[in-house]
Design a protein around this motif. Structure first.
Motif, PDB file in Angstrom:
ATOM      1  N   ARG A   1       6.611  -0.895  -3.376  1.00  0.00           N
ATOM      2  CA  ARG A   1       5.577  -1.833  -3.835  1.00  0.00           C
ATOM      3  C   ARG A   1       6.184  -2.957  -4.674  1.00  0.00           C
ATOM      4  O   ARG A   1       5.800  -4.117  -4.533  1.00  0.00           O
ATOM      5  CB  ARG A   1       4.490  -1.097  -4.619  1.00  0.00           C
ATOM      6  CG  ARG A   1       3.667  -0.176  -3.756  1.00  0.00           C
ATOM      7  CD  ARG A   1       2.357   0.274  -4.394  1.00  0.00           C
ATOM      8  NE  ARG A   1       2.422   0.703  -5.765  1.00  0.00           N
ATOM      9  CZ  ARG A   1       2.730   1.936  -6.181  1.00  0.00           C
ATOM     10  NH1 ARG A   1       3.043   2.874  -5.285  1.00  0.00           N
ATOM     11  NH2 ARG A   1       2.732   2.240  -7.464  1.00  0.00           N
TER      12      ARG A   1
ATOM     13  N   ARG B   1      -4.839  -8.048  -3.249  1.00  0.00           N
ATOM     14  CA  ARG B   1      -3.854  -6.998  -3.517  1.00  0.00           C
ATOM     15  C   ARG B   1      -2.982  -7.352  -4.725  1.00  0.00           C
ATOM     16  O   ARG B   1      -2.622  -6.483  -5.513  1.00  0.00           O
ATOM     17  CB  ARG B   1      -2.999  -6.741  -2.291  1.00  0.00           C
ATOM     18  CG  ARG B   1      -3.800  -6.094  -1.187  1.00  0.00           C
ATOM     19  CD  ARG B   1      -2.961  -5.846   0.029  1.00  0.00           C
ATOM     20  NE  ARG B   1      -3.800  -5.389   1.118  1.00  0.00           N
ATOM     21  CZ  ARG B   1      -3.417  -4.490   1.996  1.00  0.00           C
ATOM     22  NH1 ARG B   1      -2.223  -3.942   1.928  1.00  0.00           N
ATOM     23  NH2 ARG B   1      -4.222  -4.136   2.965  1.00  0.00           N
TER      24      ARG B   1
ATOM     25  N   ALA C   1       0.821  -1.217   0.000  1.00  0.00           N
ATOM     26  CA  ALA C   1       0.000   0.000   0.000  1.00  0.00           C
ATOM     27  C   ALA C   1       0.860   1.274   0.000  1.00  0.00           C
ATOM     28  O   ALA C   1       0.321   2.376   0.032  1.00  0.00           O
ATOM     29  CB  ALA C   1      -0.913   0.004   1.225  1.00  0.00           C
TER      30      ALA C   1
END
Length: 143
Positions: A66, A90, A59
């Motif tokens: 990331r 995700r 996030a």
């Protein structure tokens, strides 16, 4: 003459004893937070310590963090042969992330993570979309 290189994984080995160091690095948007996460994932044996930190790094507003979180996810799948539902969600979002990073995009890192998940996690533990698109070996030793 030795130079301390903060990006070298060995310099982050202390995260095994203090996993909250990863949280702090992600929170302050440290450019090497993803390297700290990789060091933790590769060296800490407990899922309960590692998984929340992978989720937190996924996030991050920092694209490099990331990308490292996606690499960490692939390593996690290889080492633990598992993944949870939230990480699958995700991962699916990251597969559409066109944020540029060097000569690639975040979705390229997600593709490799999904391939690792498909390769190392038991097929029956994966959602259909992931099994079909990123399938690993078909044989199952533990039915």
């Amino acid at each position: 003459m030795t130079t301390e290189q903060p990006w070298f994984i060995g310099s982050w080995i202390g995260v095994v004893e203090r996993p909250d160091t990863v949280d702090e690095a992600v929170d302050r948007n440290d450019e090497y937070a993803g390297v700290a996460l990789l060091a933790l994932v590769l060296n800490h044996p407990e899922s309960a310590v590692v998984l929340p930190r992978i989720k937190r790094a996924l996030a991050s507003p920092n694209a490099r963090t990331r990308a490292n979180a996606l690499q960490s996810l692939g390593h996690y799948a290889r080492l633990h042969r598992s993944i949870d539902g939230e990480l699958v969600k995700r991962l699916r979002c990251a597969l559409n992330d066109r944020t540029p990073l060097h000569r690639s995009q975040i979705r390229g890192y997600a593709f490799h993570a999904a391939s690792d998940v498909g390769m190392f996690v038991r097929r029956r533990d994966l959602p259909r979309w992931l099994r079909r698109r990123y399938s690993g070996p078909r044989h199952e030793t533990n039915r």
